[in-house]
Design an enzyme around this catalytic site. Sequence first.
Site, PDB file in Angstrom:
ATOM      1  N   ASP A  57       0.836  -1.194   0.000  1.00  0.00           N
ATOM      2  CA  ASP A  57       0.000   0.000   0.000  1.00  0.00           C
ATOM      3  C   ASP A  57       0.876   1.250   0.000  1.00  0.00           C
ATOM      4  O   ASP A  57       1.558   1.544   0.987  1.00  0.00           O
ATOM      5  CB  ASP A  57      -0.910  -0.015   1.230  1.00  0.00           C
ATOM      6  CG  ASP A  57      -1.942   1.092   1.204  1.00  0.00           C
ATOM      7  OD1 ASP A  57      -1.935   1.912   0.257  1.00  0.00           O
ATOM      8  OD2 ASP A  57      -2.773   1.137   2.133  1.00  0.00           O
ATOM      9  N   TYR A 147      -1.162  18.690  -3.166  1.00  0.00           N
ATOM     10  CA  TYR A 147      -0.738  17.909  -4.328  1.00  0.00           C
ATOM     11  C   TYR A 147       0.525  18.505  -4.935  1.00  0.00           C
ATOM     12  O   TYR A 147       1.488  17.786  -5.224  1.00  0.00           O
ATOM     13  CB  TYR A 147      -1.862  17.880  -5.356  1.00  0.00           C
ATOM     14  CG  TYR A 147      -1.528  17.110  -6.620  1.00  0.00           C
ATOM     15  CD1 TYR A 147      -1.526  15.721  -6.619  1.00  0.00           C
ATOM     16  CD2 TYR A 147      -1.231  17.772  -7.808  1.00  0.00           C
ATOM     17  CE1 TYR A 147      -1.225  15.010  -7.772  1.00  0.00           C
ATOM     18  CE2 TYR A 147      -0.925  17.069  -8.962  1.00  0.00           C
ATOM     19  CZ  TYR A 147      -0.923  15.689  -8.946  1.00  0.00           C
ATOM     20  OH  TYR A 147      -0.628  14.989 -10.087  1.00  0.00           O
ATOM     21  N   ALA A 149       2.747  20.390  -3.505  1.00  0.00           N
ATOM     22  CA  ALA A 149       3.882  20.190  -2.602  1.00  0.00           C
ATOM     23  C   ALA A 149       4.470  18.791  -2.763  1.00  0.00           C
ATOM     24  O   ALA A 149       5.697  18.606  -2.780  1.00  0.00           O
ATOM     25  CB  ALA A 149       3.439  20.416  -1.155  1.00  0.00           C
ATOM     26  N   LYS A 151       4.374  16.980  -5.426  1.00  0.00           N
ATOM     27  CA  LYS A 151       5.015  16.880  -6.730  1.00  0.00           C
ATOM     28  C   LYS A 151       6.279  17.740  -6.822  1.00  0.00           C
ATOM     29  O   LYS A 151       7.237  17.364  -7.507  1.00  0.00           O
ATOM     30  CB  LYS A 151       4.026  17.272  -7.828  1.00  0.00           C
ATOM     31  CG  LYS A 151       2.887  16.260  -8.000  1.00  0.00           C
ATOM     32  CD  LYS A 151       3.405  14.888  -8.419  1.00  0.00           C
ATOM     33  CE  LYS A 151       2.285  13.951  -8.816  1.00  0.00           C
ATOM     34  NZ  LYS A 151       2.783  12.641  -9.308  1.00  0.00           N
TER      35      LYS A 151
END
Length: 237
Positions: A57, A147, A149, A151
């Site tokens: 996971d 998101y 941050a 990336k």
Amino acid sequence: MAGMATHVITGAGSGIGAAVARRLHARGDDLVLHARDAGRAKELAAQFPGAKTLVGDLADPDRLSWAFSHQTLPDRVDSLLHIAGVVDLGPVGELTPKSWRHQLNVNLIAPAELTRHFLPQLRAARGHVVFVNSGAGLNAHAAWSAYAASKHGLKALADSLRHEEHGNGIRVTSVYPGRTASPMQAKVHQQEGKEYDPSKWIDPESVATTILTALDLPRDAEINDVTVRRAADADGR
């Protein structure tokens, strides 16, 4: 990447990951497809006959090492393709720590942990690590903070890895696609309260072509960073 190669791929169940897996599978390469659980692994094995699966996971990177210790990892890895990702939009004033952690775990920490596990095989094969980033990894906009941050951090991971492993012959590529027709894009539109029309966005096959170009580039060169945007004249729009 001449001859049969072994590729470890996350996110092969849909979108860009599925397009890349189909192309590599069709040409006879060996695939090791990451799945979040046994049920998803069974689906991927049926979708790509002959492929191996690896269960863990990404949302819980602290347990990936334990999960992998109970499975057989490939002896050779020619490429590690980080394509899986999650997005949860919202203004800074409303995003919860849970949302921040989930996106950072899946989009950044898990790729770092997977890379750590497969570095010995990648070094032996003088392999290639591809990070499918995002335009948000270069520019952050309102409601995209968590998101973006994750990336931006993924870009830093790729840049550092490239410098660290250059002497070992490992190539590292970051791909920055614009909005691409995929289940993730459908979710983004839902969160934005907009109607989703996949024909308005980049075809995942086009991004897959970019990734395969980087993988198949002769060994005398490497593509470090590539941005993929929708053509201005696509379909006349």
